[in-house]
Scaffold this active site. Structure first.
Site, mmCIF file in Angstrom:
data_model
loop_
_atom_site.group_PDB
_atom_site.id
_atom_site.type_symbol
_atom_site.label_atom_id
_atom_site.label_comp_id
_atom_site.label_asym_id
_atom_site.label_seq_id
_atom_site.Cartn_x
_atom_site.Cartn_y
_atom_site.Cartn_z
ATOM 1 N N HIS A 254 0.012 -3.948 -5.956
ATOM 2 C CA HIS A 254 -0.966 -4.854 -5.350
ATOM 3 C C HIS A 254 -0.608 -5.034 -3.878
ATOM 4 O O HIS A 254 0.506 -5.443 -3.540
ATOM 5 C CB HIS A 254 -0.996 -6.187 -6.081
ATOM 6 C CG HIS A 254 -1.593 -6.097 -7.445
ATOM 7 N ND1 HIS A 254 -1.151 -6.841 -8.510
ATOM 8 C CD2 HIS A 254 -2.607 -5.327 -7.923
ATOM 9 C CE1 HIS A 254 -1.867 -6.550 -9.587
ATOM 10 N NE2 HIS A 254 -2.756 -5.621 -9.249
ATOM 11 N N GLU A 257 1.273 -8.159 -1.899
ATOM 12 C CA GLU A 257 2.515 -8.726 -2.422
ATOM 13 C C GLU A 257 3.711 -8.122 -1.672
ATOM 14 O O GLU A 257 4.492 -7.351 -2.208
ATOM 15 C CB GLU A 257 2.578 -8.491 -3.931
ATOM 16 C CG GLU A 257 1.443 -9.200 -4.652
ATOM 17 C CD GLU A 257 1.277 -8.789 -6.110
ATOM 18 O OE1 GLU A 257 2.163 -8.092 -6.639
ATOM 19 O OE2 GLU A 257 0.258 -9.175 -6.713
ATOM 20 N N ARG A 309 -6.010 -6.818 -2.174
ATOM 21 C CA ARG A 309 -5.288 -6.561 -3.425
ATOM 22 C C ARG A 309 -5.352 -5.100 -3.878
ATOM 23 O O ARG A 309 -4.357 -4.507 -4.280
ATOM 24 C CB ARG A 309 -5.874 -7.447 -4.522
ATOM 25 C CG ARG A 309 -5.397 -7.133 -5.943
ATOM 26 C CD ARG A 309 -6.140 -8.026 -6.943
ATOM 27 N NE ARG A 309 -5.884 -7.700 -8.330
ATOM 28 C CZ ARG A 309 -4.906 -8.210 -9.070
ATOM 29 N NH1 ARG A 309 -4.051 -9.060 -8.514
ATOM 30 N NH2 ARG A 309 -4.762 -7.894 -10.324
ATOM 31 N N ARG A 327 -4.899 -2.127 -13.368
ATOM 32 C CA ARG A 327 -5.855 -2.119 -14.488
ATOM 33 C C ARG A 327 -6.330 -0.700 -14.788
ATOM 34 O O ARG A 327 -7.184 -0.496 -15.633
ATOM 35 C CB ARG A 327 -7.088 -2.989 -14.172
ATOM 36 C CG ARG A 327 -6.789 -4.446 -13.885
ATOM 37 C CD ARG A 327 -6.224 -5.157 -15.113
ATOM 38 N NE ARG A 327 -6.036 -6.582 -14.835
ATOM 39 C CZ ARG A 327 -4.969 -7.109 -14.266
ATOM 40 N NH1 ARG A 327 -3.964 -6.321 -13.912
ATOM 41 N NH2 ARG A 327 -4.880 -8.402 -14.049
ATOM 42 N N HIS A 379 6.229 -7.339 -8.731
ATOM 43 C CA HIS A 379 5.020 -7.981 -8.212
ATOM 44 C C HIS A 379 5.406 -9.351 -7.649
ATOM 45 O O HIS A 379 6.565 -9.726 -7.623
ATOM 46 C CB HIS A 379 3.991 -8.170 -9.334
ATOM 47 C CG HIS A 379 3.387 -6.901 -9.841
ATOM 48 N ND1 HIS A 379 2.070 -6.551 -9.610
ATOM 49 C CD2 HIS A 379 3.910 -5.891 -10.586
ATOM 50 C CE1 HIS A 379 1.811 -5.390 -10.181
ATOM 51 N NE2 HIS A 379 2.918 -4.964 -10.786
ATOM 52 N N TYR A 381 3.252 -13.556 -7.399
ATOM 53 C CA TYR A 381 4.400 -14.423 -7.385
ATOM 54 C C TYR A 381 4.424 -15.236 -8.671
ATOM 55 O O TYR A 381 3.557 -15.061 -9.526
ATOM 56 C CB TYR A 381 4.342 -15.376 -6.173
ATOM 57 C CG TYR A 381 3.178 -16.368 -6.182
ATOM 58 C CD1 TYR A 381 3.336 -17.662 -6.670
ATOM 59 C CD2 TYR A 381 1.929 -16.016 -5.700
ATOM 60 C CE1 TYR A 381 2.291 -18.583 -6.677
ATOM 61 C CE2 TYR A 381 0.876 -16.911 -5.713
ATOM 62 C CZ TYR A 381 1.055 -18.204 -6.191
ATOM 63 O OH TYR A 381 0.010 -19.095 -6.205
ATOM 64 N N GLU A 453 7.571 -10.741 -11.712
ATOM 65 C CA GLU A 453 6.846 -11.480 -10.678
ATOM 66 C C GLU A 453 7.877 -12.255 -9.860
ATOM 67 O O GLU A 453 8.515 -13.183 -10.351
ATOM 68 C CB GLU A 453 5.836 -12.445 -11.304
ATOM 69 C CG GLU A 453 4.757 -11.779 -12.160
ATOM 70 C CD GLU A 453 3.638 -11.196 -11.328
ATOM 71 O OE1 GLU A 453 3.648 -11.377 -10.081
ATOM 72 O OE2 GLU A 453 2.740 -10.551 -11.910
#
Length: 493
Positions: A254, A257, A309, A327, A379, A381, A453
Site C-alpha cells: 500500500h 504506508e 493507496r 486484494r 503494513h 498502522y 501492521e
C-alpha cells in the site's frame, strides 16, 4: 491496510482500514484431521461477491472503503474525467492539499455510532482510516466539520480530535536531513538513512550498493516491472548453505504506508552490514527482501498525493486509476472485504493477479528454488501481528503454531521498544479481506505467514514522523529474530 487534484478537478480519495465485529465462531478451512495441503495444490475460487457497505449493519462492518470518493460519490458528484491518463507521477504539477482536514477517534460503544458513521461516509462527508471493535478513526473534510460535529452531538456520539490539520502533519512528517547526515551519505556511497523517508531511487540504489559491497552474501534481482515501468527489486542475503530455510519479506504494497519500506530496508542494512557477527539463527536463513512492492504508487505519494493507496494502472474507459494489490492475490480472490468497483480503494482488479506487481511476487515465489518457510508482509498502522485467514472468519489447521510464534514475536517487540501488538487471525482481529498476499502465501504451503501492521495506534496514523523510524524498525527486528530462532528450532527437530 484517499484525492483533490488540479488535473482531476475535486476528487478526494483516502485510504481506509478498519475492523469488523464478528459473531460467528472460528472455523477451519480444512476438515479436522486433514493435513496441510501440498504446495500449489489448493484450488483458487473465482467468486465475484459485491462489496458490502461496511457500516450499514451494527454487527458486521469493514472500514476498508473508497472513502470520500466512494461508490455513492462517484454517482452523485459531478466529477469530470481527466483529459488524459498521466503515465508518470513526475508529470503531476501540484500536490493534493489536505489543509483543514481533521482526524477524529470515535468510540463505538454506543449502538448507533457505526450506523451514523456509515451514513456520513455514504454522504461523502467523512472517510475512515482505521479501527477495531472499540473505535474508528475518521477523517473529516474541512467543509463538513461543522455538519458532522452537529450530527454527533445530536446522536450523543463522543469523539476526540487527534489531528487538527492533516496537511500540517504531512508538512512536518519528512523534514530534510541536516548537514552532518548529508555529508555522511556522501561518504557511505549510498543515500539511505533511517532518519528520513526515501524515494524509490535511493532505496534501489541502496540495494545495488550492498550487492556490490558484499557480493559473497548479497545479490539483487529485478523480478518484474510495474505498470509504469519501474523495477520490482528483490535483495537476497545468504551464505549459500544448502540446509538454509528461506524467508520472504515485503513492504510497500500500500503506497502511503511509508514506515513499511523504511522498516524493511532497516532489516536489510542490519543483516548485510553485520552478517559475520550475527547469530547462527540469522545466518542459517536465506533472506529475501522486497522493500517496495508498489513502486508506482509509492512514488505517487511522494510527488502528488501523500495518501494514495493503490497501484497506478489505469482502467480502460474509467476515470479511476489503480487496484488494491492486497486484494489481487489469487487465494479466495473476489470475496469479502474487496470491491468490484474500480473507483474503490479496495478494488480487487479485473481478475486474480491482473496487476504486474502482484503477479511478479507470486511468480517469483512459485518458481524459485528457495525453500520458503515464512512470509511476512509489513503494513501500517495499528500495531497488529496477524495470521491467516483473512478472507473469512476462519483459521488454518496449524493456527496454534502461528499464534504461539506471533505472541513470542509480539513479546520481543514489547521488550525491545515498549510497543504493544495485538496478535490473532486477521479476519477476527480486524476484518475479512479476501485476496491478501498473506492468505495466498499460506495457501502455497508457507507455514509462517504473517501481516504486521506497524506503529502507531492512531496519534499520527499513516503520517508517522521520521523520528519514529529507528525505534519502530529496531523493535520489529527483535520480533524477526524470534521468528528466525523458531525456524532453526524446526530445522533441528
Amino acid at each position: 491496510m484517499p484525492v483533490a487534484m488540479k488535473v482531476w478537478v475535486s476528487t478526494l480519495v483516502f485510504l481506509v482500514v478498519g475492523s469488523e465485529a464478528l459473531t460467528v465462531p472460528l472455523i477451519n478451512d480444512l476438515e479436522p484431521g486433514k493435513g496441510w495441503p501440498q504446495r500449489n495444490s489448493v484450488k483458487q475460487p473465482n467468486t465475484h461477491s459485491e462489496e458490502v457497505d461496511p457500516f450499514v449493519s451494527t454487527t458486521e462492518f469493514t472500514t476498508e472503503d473508497p472513502s470520500f470518493n466512494n461508490e455513492e460519490a462517484t454517482v452523485t458528484n459531478n466529477v469530470a474525467a481527466p483529459p488524459k491518463i498521466i503515465a508518470r507521477a513526475e508529470e503531476i504539477e501540484s500536490k493534493v492539499d489536505y489543509s483543514g482536514t481533521q482526524l477524529w477517534k470515535v468510540p463505538t460503544d454506543k449502538n448507533n455510532a457505526r450506523v451514523v458513521i456509515g451514513r456520513l461516509r455514504r454522504r461523502n462527508l467523512i472517510s475512515t482510516w482505521s479501527g477495531n471493535q472499540t473505535y474508528i478513526d475518521i477523517l473529516v473534510k474541512p467543509n463538513a466539520i461543522e455538519n458532522v460535529t452537529r450530527i454527533f452531538k445530536r446522536e450523543s456520539i463522543d469523539f476526540n480530535i487527534v489531528i487538527e490539520d492533516l496537511q500540517k502533519r504531512i508538512n512536518e512528517e519528512n523534514p530534510p536531513l541536516d548537514e552532518n547526515e548529508v555529508e555522511l551519505q556522501d561518504r557511505r556511497g549510498h543515500r539511505m538513512t533511517w532518519k528520513q523517508y526515501h524515494r524509490l531511487e535511493d532505496i534501489h540504489g541502496f540495494l545495488d550498493y550492498l550487492a556490490k559491497t558484499y557480493p559473497a552474501i548479497v545479490s539483487v534481482k529485478t523480478i518484474g516491472k510495474s505498470y509504469e515501468g519501474r523495477d520490482i527489486k528483490i535483495l537476497r542475503i545468504s551464505d549459500g548453505k544448502a540446509t538454509n530455510k528461506a524467508v520472504f519479506i515485503d513492504g510497500g504494497i500500500h503506497a502511503r504506508e511509508w514506515i513499511s519500506p523504511a522498516t524493511v530496508t532497516f532489516f536489510i542494512n542490519q543483516i548485510a552490514e553485520n552478517f559475520d557477527e550475527e547469530s547462527d539463527d540469522v545466518k542459517n536463513i536465506d533472506w529475501y527482501f522486497l522493500p517496495v512492492v508498489n513502486p508506482d504508487g509509492y512514488e505517487f505519494t511522494h510527488t502528488s498525493d501523500r495518501l494514495w493507496r493503490k497501484n497506478r494502472k489505469p482502467l480502460l474507459g474509467r476515470q479511476c486509476i489503480g487496484t488494491d494489490l492486497n486484494r489481487n492475490f489469487g487465494y479466495r480472490w473476489g470475496g469479502r472485504g474487496s470491491s468490484s468497483n474500480p473507483c474503490s480503494d479496495i478494488y480487487r482488479g479485473s481478475r486474480m493477479f491482473s496487476e504486474p506487481e502482484s503477479k511478479a511476487v507470486a511468480d517469483f515465489i512459485k518458481t524459485t528454488s528457495a525453500n520458503f518457510t515464512a512470509y511476512i508482509t509489513y503494513h501500517s498502522y495499528g500495531q497488529y501481528l496477524l495470521y491467516p485467514w483473512g478472507y473469512e472468519n476462519a483459521v488454518p489447521p496449524d493456527y496454534i503454531d502461528l499464534d504461539e510464534v506471533g505472541k513470542s514475536m509480539a513479546e520481543a517487540i514489547r521488550s525491545a521498544g515498549g510497543s504493544q501488538y495485538t496478535v490473532g487471525a486477521s479476519s477476527k482481529v480486524l476484518y475479512p479481506a479476501a485476496g491478501g498476499s498473506d492468505d495466498w502465501a499460506k495457501s502455497q504451503g508457507i507455514k509462517y505467514s504473517f501481516t504486521i501492521e506497524l506503529s502507531d495506534t492512531g496519534h499520527y496514523g499513516f503520517i508517522l514522523p521520521t523520528s519514529f523510524i529507528e525505534s519502530v524498525a529496531k523493535e520489529s527486528f527483535a520480533g524477526l529474530r524470534v521468528l528466525s530462532r523458531q525456524l532453526n528450532k524446526n530445522l533441528i527437530n
